[in-house]
Design a protein around this motif. Structure first.
Motif, PDB file in Angstrom:
ATOM      1  N   ILE A  32       0.855  -1.199   0.000  1.00 23.16           N
ATOM      2  CA  ILE A  32       0.000   0.000   0.000  1.00 23.16           C
ATOM      3  C   ILE A  32       0.882   1.236   0.000  1.00 23.16           C
ATOM      4  O   ILE A  32       0.733   2.143  -0.817  1.00 23.16           O
ATOM      5  N   ASP A  33       1.787   1.290   0.914  1.00 21.25           N
ATOM      6  CA  ASP A  33       2.749   2.395   0.967  1.00 21.25           C
ATOM      7  C   ASP A  33       3.886   2.022   1.912  1.00 21.25           C
ATOM      8  O   ASP A  33       3.819   1.030   2.632  1.00 21.25           O
ATOM      9  N   ASN A  34       4.917   2.796   1.876  1.00 22.17           N
ATOM     10  CA  ASN A  34       6.039   2.620   2.813  1.00 22.17           C
ATOM     11  C   ASN A  34       6.599   1.190   2.777  1.00 22.17           C
ATOM     12  O   ASN A  34       6.633   0.553   1.731  1.00 22.17           O
ATOM     13  N   GLY A  36       6.043  -1.296   5.577  1.00 24.57           N
ATOM     14  CA  GLY A  36       5.506  -2.237   6.568  1.00 24.57           C
ATOM     15  C   GLY A  36       4.856  -3.454   5.949  1.00 24.57           C
ATOM     16  O   GLY A  36       4.990  -4.565   6.471  1.00 24.57           O
ATOM     17  N   PRO A 243      17.630   7.307  10.364  1.00 26.02           N
ATOM     18  CA  PRO A 243      17.615   6.667   9.038  1.00 26.02           C
ATOM     19  C   PRO A 243      16.937   7.606   8.039  1.00 26.02           C
ATOM     20  O   PRO A 243      15.913   8.200   8.362  1.00 26.02           O
ATOM     21  N   ALA A 277      22.074   5.565   6.438  1.00 25.93           N
ATOM     22  CA  ALA A 277      21.503   4.917   5.247  1.00 25.93           C
ATOM     23  C   ALA A 277      20.403   3.959   5.697  1.00 25.93           C
ATOM     24  O   ALA A 277      20.480   3.388   6.789  1.00 25.93           O
ATOM     25  N   PHE A 278      19.390   3.814   4.881  1.00 29.04           N
ATOM     26  CA  PHE A 278      18.352   2.807   5.137  1.00 29.04           C
ATOM     27  C   PHE A 278      19.004   1.449   4.932  1.00 29.04           C
ATOM     28  O   PHE A 278      19.563   1.164   3.880  1.00 29.04           O
ATOM     29  N   GLU A 280      19.459  -2.899   5.056  1.00 31.55           N
ATOM     30  CA  GLU A 280      18.796  -4.183   4.823  1.00 31.55           C
ATOM     31  C   GLU A 280      18.016  -4.504   6.115  1.00 31.55           C
ATOM     32  O   GLU A 280      18.389  -4.056   7.205  1.00 31.55           O
ATOM     33  N   GLN A 281      16.919  -5.248   5.997  1.00 29.75           N
ATOM     34  CA  GLN A 281      15.986  -5.348   7.128  1.00 29.75           C
ATOM     35  C   GLN A 281      16.638  -5.833   8.421  1.00 29.75           C
ATOM     36  O   GLN A 281      16.371  -5.303   9.500  1.00 29.75           O
ATOM     37  N   TYR A 284      18.422  -3.285  10.687  1.00 30.85           N
ATOM     38  CA  TYR A 284      17.668  -2.315  11.480  1.00 30.85           C
ATOM     39  C   TYR A 284      17.647  -2.692  12.965  1.00 30.85           C
ATOM     40  O   TYR A 284      17.647  -1.813  13.835  1.00 30.85           O
ATOM     41  N   ARG A 297       7.638   3.446  14.022  1.00 32.31           N
ATOM     42  CA  ARG A 297       6.385   3.828  13.360  1.00 32.31           C
ATOM     43  C   ARG A 297       5.709   2.576  12.787  1.00 32.31           C
ATOM     44  O   ARG A 297       6.293   1.480  12.798  1.00 32.31           O
ATOM     45  N   GLU A 299       4.058  -0.691  11.776  1.00 26.37           N
ATOM     46  CA  GLU A 299       3.789  -1.979  12.437  1.00 26.37           C
ATOM     47  C   GLU A 299       5.067  -2.760  12.759  1.00 26.37           C
ATOM     48  O   GLU A 299       5.303  -3.163  13.888  1.00 26.37           O
ATOM     49  N   ASP A 300       5.888  -2.979  11.738  1.00 27.34           N
ATOM     50  CA  ASP A 300       7.014  -3.895  11.958  1.00 27.34           C
ATOM     51  C   ASP A 300       8.073  -3.284  12.874  1.00 27.34           C
ATOM     52  O   ASP A 300       8.584  -3.968  13.774  1.00 27.34           O
ATOM     53  N   SER A 301       8.420  -2.012  12.686  1.00 22.99           N
ATOM     54  CA  SER A 301       9.427  -1.400  13.568  1.00 22.99           C
ATOM     55  C   SER A 301       8.875  -1.274  14.989  1.00 22.99           C
ATOM     56  O   SER A 301       9.619  -1.358  15.971  1.00 22.99           O
ATOM     57  N   PHE A 302       7.566  -1.094  15.098  1.00 23.59           N
ATOM     58  CA  PHE A 302       6.894  -1.052  16.414  1.00 23.59           C
ATOM     59  C   PHE A 302       7.119  -2.383  17.155  1.00 23.59           C
ATOM     60  O   PHE A 302       7.431  -2.411  18.351  1.00 23.59           O
TER      61      PHE A 302
END
Ligand code: TRH
Length: 432
Positions: A32-34, A36, A243, A277-278, A280-281, A284, A297, A299-302
Motif C-alpha cells: 500500500i505504501d512505505n 511495513g 535513518p 543509510a536505510f 537491509e531489514q 535495522y 512507526r 507496524e514492523d518497527s513497532f
C-alpha cells in the motif's frame, strides 16, 4: 489446470522412513505504501521457510519497496529465489506465477485481493488449501475474539480464516525469530561488535557513556521541531541516529542544511545528529539495540522495538477519523500496565503529543524524502492541529523506569507466542 503437486504426503505406515513432503505456502503481498506491508511479509516468509521448513512463494507487487529491505533482490526478474523463498513479481491482478500451482497454505496479507483465477483454482483443488487473511496488528481487546474466525467464501467451497496479530493472549501474537534474543544478547555483550557498528555507521567511536542515544524513524511530524530544540538545550549530550526517510526534511530545516541524508553529521548545543543509510531489514535491529530510546512507526518497527526491550515512542500509522487513536491507547494499556503512575503518565503524554498531528502514509512522500530534502514541500506536515508538546524533560526523568518496564514487557509479550509459529501450528491442525 491447477495442480497440487506440492501437497505434503501424509505420514504413511507403509513407509515410515519416507520424509513427509514440505508444506507449500503462497503468501500474497500488495504494497500500500512505505515498507511495513512487505516488511511483515518478508519476515514471515523467511520464518516459515527457515524455521518451519515450508516451501514458500512470496508474491509481491512492488519490487522497489522490497529492494530497500532486501538489496540482493533483482529488480529485473519476475521469479527468483532469495534466502530460500521464491519471490514472484505479482505485476497484474490476474497473474499468479508462471504455472498455476496452488499451495497447501495460502496467505493474503492485509486483505489484499487474490487473483480471481487463483481463487477459482483453489476451489478446484482436491484438498482445499488452508486460507488465511493476515490482518494488521492491533492491541485492542476485540482482536482475540475474532482471531481465527472462519469465513465461508460466498461462491466457492472454501473457508478463509482471519488471522489477527496482537499483543495479548488469544491473538496471533507478533513475529519473532527463534534466534532473535540470542542475536541481541550477543550484540549487547560485545563491546567490539558495538564499536564496529559505530565505526561503520557514523565513521567514529561510540559516544561518551553519559550520552543518551536515540534512533528516530518516523513519518513527517510537526512535534519534532520542538523536540529537537529541547535536545539541543539538554543538560546532557544527546546522540540522534536518523535513518533517511520522511522525517529527514525536518532535520535539514533544523540544522539549516540542504538535506539530511546518509552520512550527514550535524551539531547544535547538546545535540549531535547522524544521518543513516536505510539498511537491509536485519540491520535495522542493531540500530534499536544500540539506542537508549527508539522512535518507531507503522507496524514492523513497532514490534521490533518491543523485542529490543528498550523504551520506545510509537508514531502510529494515521487513519481517517482518528481511528488509530484507540489503537494507540490499547497498546499503551498493555505496555504501561505495571508502570508507576508518574512514568505511566509521562509515557502517555509523550506518545500522545508525538501523535498529535496527522501525517498520512504516502509512498511519494517517502520517495521524495529519501535524500532528506530540506524543501518543506517535499515533506509537508499534513495537519496543523498541534496537540501539546512532547515534553522531553518530563519524559527523560522516567527513562530508567521505562527501561525496566520494556524488559519485563518483552517477556510478557513472548507469552502470546511467535506469529509464524502460531500460524504454522494452526495450519497443520487443518491439514491433518
Ligand atoms: O514503513 P512503515 O510506515 O510501514 C507501514 C506501511 O505504511 C503500511 O502500509 C502500514 O499499514 C503499516 O506501516 C502499519 O513502518 P513499519 O511497519 O515499521 O515498516 C518499516 C520496515 O522497514 C520494517 O520492516 C523495518 C524496515 N527498515 C529497514 O529494513 N531498514 C531501515 O533502515 C529502517 C529504518 C527500517
Amino acid at each position: 489446470m491447477p495442480h497440487d503437486s506440492r501437497r505434503p504426503a501424509t505420514a504413511s505406515h507403509d513407509s515410515p522412513i519416507q520424509a513427509p513432503a514440505r508444506i507449500a505456502c503462497d503468501l500474497f503481498c500488495a504494497v500500500i505504501d512505505n515498507f511495513g506491508d512487505i516488511g511483515v511479509c518478508w519476515r514471515l516468509a523467511r520464518q516459515l521457510a527457515h524455521e518451519h521448513d515450508w516451501e514458500v512463494r512470496l508474491f509481491v507487487d512492488d519490487l522497489q519497496a522490497f529492494h530497500r529491505l532486501c538489496p540482493t533482490l533483482d529488480l529485473q526478474r519476475a521469479t527468483q529465489t532469495v534466502e530460500g523463498v521464491v519471490v514472484e513479481h505479482w505485476h497484474e491482478p490476474t497473474h499468479a506465477g508462471e504455472t498455476l500451482q496452488i499451495a497447501d497454505v495460502v496467505i493474503e496479507a492485509f486483505a489484499c485481493e487474490l487473483p480471481p483465477v487463483y481463487v477459482a483454482a483453489m476451489a478446484q483443488r482436491e484438498r482445499k488449501p488452508v486460507w488465511f487473511n493476515l490482518e494488521y496488528l492491533s492491541a485492542e481487546d476485540w482482536v482475540a475474539d475474532f482471531h481465527l474466525r472462519p469465513s465461508p467464501h460466498p461462491r466457492y467451497p472454501l473457508l478463509k480464516h482471519f488471522f489477527f496479530p496482537g499483543l495479548g493472549k488469544g491473538t496471533g501474537g507478533v513475529l519473532k525469530e527463534r534466534d532473535l534474543d540470542a542475536a541481541r544478547a550477543a550484540f549487547e555483550s560485545s563491546p567490539e561488535a558495538r564499536a564496529a557498528w559505530w565505526q561503520s555507521v557514523t565513521g567514529g567511536p561510540p559516544p561518551a557513556p553519559e550520552a543518551t542515544v536515540i534512533s528516530l524513524f518516523a513519518y513527517e511530524n510537526p512535534a519534532v521541531d520542538a523536540l529537537l530544540a529541547q535536545w539541543r538545550d539538554s543538560p546532557t549530550p544527546i546522540v540522534l541516529l536518523v535513518p533517511q526517510g520522511r522525517i529527514s526534511g525536518a532535520l535539514a530545516r533544523f540544522f539549516d542544511v540542504e538535506s539530511f541524508g546518509a552520512g550527514m553529521r550535524a551539531e547544535r548545543g547538546s545535540l549531535t545528529a547522524h544521518g543513516l543509510a536505510f539498511t537491509e531489514q536485519r540491520g535495522y535491529d542493531a540500530l534499536l539495540w544500540i539506542s537508549d530510546l527508539n522512535f518507531v512507526r507503522g507496524e514492523d518497527s513497532f514490534v521490533r522495538a518491543q523485542w529490543a526491550a528498550r523504551p520506545f515512542v510509537w508514531h502510529i500509522y494515521p487513519q481517517a477519523d482518528d481511528a488509530h487513536l484507540p489503537k494507540l491507547d490499547a497498546a499503551l494499556d498493555h505496555y504501561a500496565s505495571t508502570l508507576g503512575e508518574a512514568p505511566r503518565r509521562a509515557l502517555e503524554h509523550f506518545w500522545h503529543a508525538w501523535n498529535g498531528n496527522r501525517a498520512p502514509g504516502n509512498t511519494a512522500a517517502d520517495t521524495a524524502a529519501t535524500d532528506g530534502a530540506k524543501n518543506p514541500a517535499a515533506n509537508p506536515p499534513t495537519n496543523s492541529a498541534a496537540n501539546g508538546t512532547a515534553n522531553w524533560t518530563e519524559f527523560a526523568q522516567h527513562l530508567p523506569a521505562l527501561k525496566a518496564r520494556a524488559q519485563a514487557w518483552a517477556t510478557e509479550l513472548a507469552q502470546a507466542g511467535d506469529l509464524a509459529g502460531n500460524l504454522a501450528g494452526f495450519a497443520k491442525t487443518q491439514l491433518k
